[in-house]
Design an enzyme around this catalytic site. Structure first.
Site, PDB file in Angstrom:
ATOM      1  CB  SER A 171      11.253 -12.582  14.374  1.00  0.00           C
ATOM      2  OG  SER A 171      10.923 -13.856  13.850  1.00  0.00           O
ATOM      3  CG  HIS A 199      11.477  -8.322  16.178  1.00  0.00           C
ATOM      4  ND1 HIS A 199      12.138  -8.933  17.435  1.00  0.00           N
ATOM      5  CD2 HIS A 199      10.930  -9.330  15.372  1.00  0.00           C
ATOM      6  CE1 HIS A 199      11.213 -10.111  17.555  1.00  0.00           C
ATOM      7  NE2 HIS A 199      10.600 -10.568  16.491  1.00  0.00           N
ATOM      8  CE  LYS A 230       8.229 -10.015  19.561  1.00  0.00           C
ATOM      9  NZ  LYS A 230       7.720 -10.800  18.348  1.00  0.00           N
TER      10      LYS A 230
HETATM   11  C1  LIG Z   1       6.555 -11.560  18.197  1.00  0.00           C
HETATM   12  C2  LIG Z   1       6.340 -11.295  16.744  1.00  0.00           C
HETATM   13  C3  LIG Z   1       4.666 -11.148  16.317  1.00  0.00           C
HETATM   14  C4  LIG Z   1       3.685 -11.273  17.423  1.00  0.00           C
HETATM   15  O1  LIG Z   1       3.634 -10.468  18.244  1.00  0.00           O
HETATM   16  P1  LIG Z   1       2.818 -10.630  19.677  1.00  0.00           P
HETATM   17  O2  LIG Z   1       2.342  -9.328  20.109  1.00  0.00           O
HETATM   18  O3  LIG Z   1       3.940 -11.281  20.552  1.00  0.00           O
HETATM   19  O4  LIG Z   1       1.856 -11.504  19.410  1.00  0.00           O
HETATM   20  C5  LIG Z   1       4.655 -10.867  15.328  1.00  0.00           C
HETATM   21  N1  LIG Z   1       5.581 -10.624  14.106  1.00  0.00           N
HETATM   22  C6  LIG Z   1       6.824 -10.750  14.433  1.00  0.00           C
HETATM   23  C7  LIG Z   1       7.723 -10.550  13.233  1.00  0.00           C
HETATM   24  C8  LIG Z   1       7.206 -11.300  15.831  1.00  0.00           C
HETATM   25  O5  LIG Z   1       8.380 -11.316  16.043  1.00  0.00           O
END
Ligand SMILES: *Cc1c(COP(=O)(O)O)cnc(C)c1O
Length: 382
Positions: A171, A199, A230
């Site tokens: 991330s 991602h 995302k």
């Molecule tokens: C953002 C993220 C999450 C969490 O996802 P949300 O739906 O925002 O809680 C989990 N793993 C990674 C690698 C992330 O970047």
């Protein structure tokens, strides 16, 4: 008498000294946004909004209770079925967030007597799950499959169950995990492998299924986590896998059992996003083309972008103060580019994190490159 909360002042003062205080803000909407994970530009897509609108009118706003108590509403069931088809998985467990999905999956799979091997740059939700699980947690150097293999050779026999944790796309670094090696290692040592595609979903792979699919390995990842918040522009998280895995998780994951389900409207919006991901591959193709061109331009200007490969482009500046100053200068130029500091990234690796989305124009990207090449920022690039 002292207020028992007075200790907070000392902690705050220390954070301030290190340049690590964070504050919530509502950024000026006129800024060009390079901070969002809305990679495909779907969060504001009218089709998602009308899907949500219709679901809210028909089913109400709130889900009203935890799914095992109240049962799903039709949009949840439709989303779960669509996700399972998309992931070519037997089953999917839907969670309120991606964080909850990671935490829930990890604590359902291991406990005392077991071991977890996690990439050093794994997402915080995986590490929190690992700590809560009671299993022994060991962190291996980032993307170092050889090292992981050597450790497992030594330690595998001492543990009952073993779980390997990795992000598919990291991330804060934007690079892909060495999944060819990780899947082989998991198979060789009889370890469970969880890949967090937060991602990757919607962005990578010929079908938009993520990093594992981009590397031709989707069928060899037994535990896949994704987020709906995302590239899918909504809210929620999921675990995809075999029927027995998912049945086990929904019976053992506290964030699934004890938390209210997603609003039906959020599920309907995610369902619509999934349809768009499948019907409009040109969105992710254009995104990868443009972000690749921006990363190449930055590299040719001497920026350290590591192994970034895709819409997340980090620019390492080292100290927190340098990253904050650079973000401030970009903001003055009309660009919202977040400074990422410890503990989100390891000490000494504070950075700007550029997130390219399908909503950016060529002009937006050229403007960002020009501003970054300003000597005041480029001088700090370590
Ligand atoms: C953002 C993220 C999450 C969490 O996802 P949300 O739906 O925002 O809680 C989990 N793993 C990674 C690698 C992330 O970047």
């Amino acid at each position: 008498m002292n207020d028992p909360l007075d200790w907070i002042d000392a902690v705050t003062a220390e954070r301030a000294r290190l340049g690590l205080i964070r504050k919530l803000a509502v950024p000026d909407p006129a800024l060009i946004d390079f901070a969002s994970n809305d990679y495909l530009g779907l969060a504001a897509d009218p089709r998602l909004i009308s899907a949500a609108h219709e679901a809210a009118l028909q089913y109400g706003w709130g889900a009203t209770a935890a799914p095992l108590v109240r049962g799903w509403k039709p949009p949840h069931e439709e989303l779960v079925d669509a996700l399972a088809r998309f992931e070519q998985a037997e089953a999917v467990a839907l969670f309120p967030t991606g964080f909850a999905a990671n935490l829930g999956a990890v604590v359902s799979l291991v406990g005392a007597g077991d071991a977890i091997y996690a990439d050093r740059l794994c997402h915080a939700s995986l590490i929190e799950g690992a700590r809560l699980s009671g299993a022994r947690l060991r962190v291996y150097p980032h993307a170092d499959a050889e090292r992981l293999s050597a450790i497992l050779k030594r330690e595998r026999p001492a543990h009952r169950r073993v779980l390997i944790l990795t992000d598919g796309v990291f991330s804060m670094d934007g690079d892909l995990a060495p999944l060819v090696d990780l899947t082989a290692i998991a198979e060789r040592f009889g370890a469970m492998l969880l890949v967090d595609e937060a991602h990757g979903t919607g962005v990578f792979g010929p079908d938009g299924r993520g990093a594992a699919s981009a590397l031709g390995l989707a069928e060899r990842v037994p535990i896949k986590v994704g987020t709906l918040s995302k590239a899918l522009g909504s809210l929620g998280g999921f675990v995809a896998g075999s029927r027995r895995l998912i049945d086990h998780i929904i019976n053992h994951a506290p964030p699934f059992i004890y938390s209210t389900g997603l609003p039906p409207a959020a599920a309907a919006a995610a369902r619509e996003a999934l349809r768009i991901v499948q019907d409009e591959p040109e969105r992710r193709e254009r995104l990868l083309r443009r972000s690749g061109a921006l990363a190449a331009a930055l590299r040719s200007n001497g920026f350290q972008t590591g192994n970034a490969n895709g819409p997340i482009i980090p620019i390492r500046l080292g100290e927190s103060q340098s990253a904050l100053a650079a973000a401030e200068r970009l903001r003055a130029a009309g660009l919202l580019v977040p400074a990422i500091r410890p503990p989100t990234v390891p000490r000494g690796t504070a950075r700007l994190r550029i997130s390219v989305t399908a909503a950016h124009t060529e002009t937006d990207l050229a403007g960002l490159a020009d501003n970054l090449c300003d000597p005041s920022i480029q001088g700090a690039n370590s």
